[in-house]
Every structure is written in structure tokens, then in C-alpha cells.
Motif scaffolding. Structure first.
Motif, PDB file in Angstrom:
ATOM      1  N   GLU A  59      37.015 -36.877  17.709  1.00  0.00           N
ATOM      2  CA  GLU A  59      37.683 -36.742  18.999  1.00  0.00           C
ATOM      3  C   GLU A  59      37.061 -35.576  19.754  1.00  0.00           C
ATOM      4  N   ASN A 118      39.917 -38.004  25.564  1.00  0.00           N
ATOM      5  CA  ASN A 118      41.271 -37.988  26.125  1.00  0.00           C
ATOM      6  C   ASN A 118      41.223 -38.198  27.634  1.00  0.00           C
ATOM      7  N   GLU A 150      41.629 -42.266  24.699  1.00  0.00           N
ATOM      8  CA  GLU A 150      42.971 -41.896  24.258  1.00  0.00           C
ATOM      9  C   GLU A 150      43.846 -41.669  25.478  1.00  0.00           C
ATOM     10  N   ASP A 180      47.833 -41.872  22.228  1.00  0.00           N
ATOM     11  CA  ASP A 180      47.892 -40.526  21.654  1.00  0.00           C
ATOM     12  C   ASP A 180      49.334 -40.030  21.615  1.00  0.00           C
ATOM     13  N   LYS A 201      48.164 -43.233  17.431  1.00  0.00           N
ATOM     14  CA  LYS A 201      48.011 -41.918  16.813  1.00  0.00           C
ATOM     15  C   LYS A 201      49.385 -41.268  16.673  1.00  0.00           C
TER      16      LYS A 201
HETATM   17 MG    MG Z   1      43.903 -36.806  21.740  1.00  0.00          MG
END
Ligand code: MG
Ligand code: C2E
Ligand code: MG
Ligand code: MG
Length: 292
Positions: A59, A118, A150, A180, A201
């Protein structure tokens, strides 16, 4: 006396608010130049397959190396960037940098390594997002399934119709999508069947106390079971101890991310981690966490 209380409160809070505002304006001014001055950088946190120990992906997490203020974590400047609109250029930079890095790792001989980026709610609802992502992938020369996006529950719940449309287009493009911080947003479970997502997640707040708090353990367990029945990959974030890793593995969690395995690190360190956690060598690690 209510009146003087009110006045005291006012006196007490006004300077704080003013300072907060001034700080925000100052941060915004510095942040505006941060990209051009090359002050932004990405760290990468490994994500490991719990069954095989293989490094599945990383990530990308942005950091701001401000010459006078030092390293500023995203929690402090992403909200400012989101509010001021600076997130558009920062987000574009992050996507470009992460995709270029994924290609560089491949050229350095690493196997398939997916990079997760993200997106804040504003980025996700940017009308041109899908074309932008497509352009960045093409420019970098990265296969779409090597990129994961995400998003949070609140981002998809903001304007569900356009969110569903965007998710379908991303899926068509071949990009992987994860939700996320799952379990913390104000979403109903029914949206999971409408939204073409690939990964859940589990939020780190449930992982943190799962060994001591039966409610958190029950929520983690329920998210894993939900993911399994919907055929989604479930990733646990914020895994800090071997005990947490073992119990998540026993519950059937697919992948994990957290300080127990590795903090977010500069790109160069990923090479060594990928070698240790290649399909040929990763088994040792699985044996190790299986020991009590
Ligand atoms: Mg994240
Ligand atoms: P997130 O996407 O949920 O990322 C996970 C955060 O948890 C990261 O914090 C990571 O360093 C931290 N973390 C990972 N493992 C552990 C652990 O075992 N224990 C604990 N206590 N923490 C752990 P970070 O890097 O400070 O990022 C915070 C948030 O900032 C991210 O949460 C994400 O929402 C946002 N963010 C980071 N980079 C970007 C970006 O490029 N764009 C956007 N829009 N948001 C970003
Ligand atoms: Mg998270
Ligand atoms: Mg978060």
C-alpha cells in the motif's frame, strides 16, 4: 452565571480556533508548493498472504518531508488537501508515482506486485477519474490489475449512483478495488452486493483489541465470514502482534498488513522483503508464525 460562562468559553476558545485556522492556512500555503519542491514521497507497506507468506502487494502511503517542520503524516495534511482542493494534484502525483514504482520493481525482477493507492472521497467523485487512471496506467506502462484503488465506505455512500457507475468502469478497466477501514463507516451491508468490489480491509480498530475484547473479535470474525461468502478477499490492517496474526489466520483471513510484519518503508526496502517472501522462500515465515 451563564453569561460569564459563555463569555469565558468564548474567550477561551476563540484564540484556539484562530490558531487552528491560521495553522491551516499556513499548511495550505506550504502544501501548495510541496509537489513542485519535491517534498512529497511515498512509503510502501507490505501485504502478506496469510496462508503462503508470499508478498502479494504493497500500500502506497504519502508522506510530506517539509524542510522546516520535518516529516508530516498524511493524517495532518490530507484533510487540508481535501478541503482546499489540493488533493487533486497531490492525488494525481501519488497515482503516477505509485504506478511508476510498480513498473520499476517489475524491471528489477520482482514478480507480480500490486500497488494499492488510497483515494479520498473528493478524488473518487472526480468526474474524469476513470479516464485519468487509464491515462496514468498507459503512461507508466502498468497492467491495470497491478493497481488497486482503496476507497472508504463514506466515499461510496456519498452519491451511490455515481459511485456504482465509477466502480463498474474501474472494474471494466481491470483495476482492483478495495474498501478501506471496513466496519467503521455508515453504510448498510446491502450495498456490498451492488458495488463491484474485490477486497474488504478490516479496520485496524477491530484488530487492535481483538484478543482482549470479545466484541471486536466477533466483528473481525463476522467481516471475514461475510467476505468469504461474497467471495471477496479479506485483508486485516493494523496487525501488530503474532497473537493477532495467528487468530486472524485461524479465522480464515486472506492477507494481513501491519507493524508485526513491517512498517511502511521506502521503495528500496521492498525489494529485499519481496525476495524473502517470494513463493520459493515464504514458507519459513508461515512456519514461524504457526509456532506458539
Ligand atoms: Mg488504505
Ligand atoms: P489507511 O489507508 O487506513 O492506512 C493505514 C494507516 O495505518 C497508515 O497510516 C499506516 O502507516 C498505519 N498502520 C499500518 N500498520 C499499522 C499497525 O500495525 N499499527 C498502527 N497503529 N498503525 C498502522 P498513515 O500512513 O499515517 O496514513 C493514514 C491515513 O492517511 C491512511 O489510512 C489514508 O486514509 C490516508 N492516506 C495516506 N496516504 C494517502 C494518499 O496518498 N492519498 C489519500 N487520499 N489518503 C492517504
Ligand atoms: Mg485503513
Ligand atoms: Mg484510515
Amino acid at each position: 452565571n451563564v453569561k460569564s460562562d459563555a463569555r469565558n468559553n468564548y474567550r477561551y476558545h476563540a484564540p484556539d480556533m484562530e490558531r487552528g485556522l491560521k495553522e491551516k492556512v499556513a499548511i495550505e500555503g506550504l502544501l501548495r508548493q510541496a509537489i513542485d519542491k519535491n517534498e512529497l514521497l511515498l512509503h510502501y507497506q507490505p501485504r502478506i498472504c496469510m496462508r503462503t507468506g508470499v508478498l502479494k502487494g504493497v500500500e502506497a502511503l504519502v508522506r510530506w518531508q517539509q524542510p522546516k517542520l520535518g516529516m508530516i503524516p498524511p493524517g495532518e495534511f490530507i484533510p487540508v488537501a481535501e478541503e482546499s482542493g489540493l488533493i487533486d494534484s497531490i492525488g494525481t502525483w501519488v497515482l503516477q508515482e505509485a504506478c511508476a514504482q510498480a513498473v520499476a520493481w517489475r524491471e528489477q525482477g520482482l514478480g507480480k506486485l500490486r500497488v494499492a493507492v488510497n483515494l479520498s472521497p473528493r478524488q473518487f467523485h472526480y468526474a474524469n477519474l476513470v479516464a485519468q487512471v487509464q491515462g496514468i496506467l498507459a503512461q507508466a506502462g502498468l497492467e491495470p490489475d497491478h493497481l488497486e484503488i482503496e476507497i472508504t465506505e463514506s466515499a461510496v455512500m456519498k452519491d451511490t449512483e455515481s459511485a456504482i457507475n465509477t466502480l463498474h468502469l474501474l472494474k471494466e478497466l481491470g483495476v482492483v478495488v478495495s474498501v478501506d477501514d471496513f466496519g467503521t463507516g455508515y453504510s448498510s451491508l446491502s450495498y456490498l452486493k451492488l458495488f463491484p468490489i474485490d477486497i474488504l480491509k478490516i479496520d485496524q480498530s477491530f484488530v487492535r483489541d481483538m484478543l482482549d475484547n470479545p466484541s471486536d473479535a466477533a466483528i473481525a470474525k463476522a467481516i471475514i465470514a461475510l467476505g468469504q461468502s461474497l467471495r471477496l478477499t479479506v485483508v486485516a490492517e493494523g496487525v501488530e502482534t503474532r497473537g493477532q496474526a495467528q487468530s486472524l489466520k485461524a479465522l480464515g483471513c486472506d492477507e494481513m498488513q501491519g507493524y508485526y510484519f513491517s512498517r511502511p518503508v521506502p521503495a528500496a526496502q521492498i525489494i529485499e522483503i519481496a525476495q524473502r517472501h517470494s513463493p520459493a522462500r515464504a514458507g519459513e515465515w508461515v512456519d514461524e508464525i504457526s509456532q506458539t
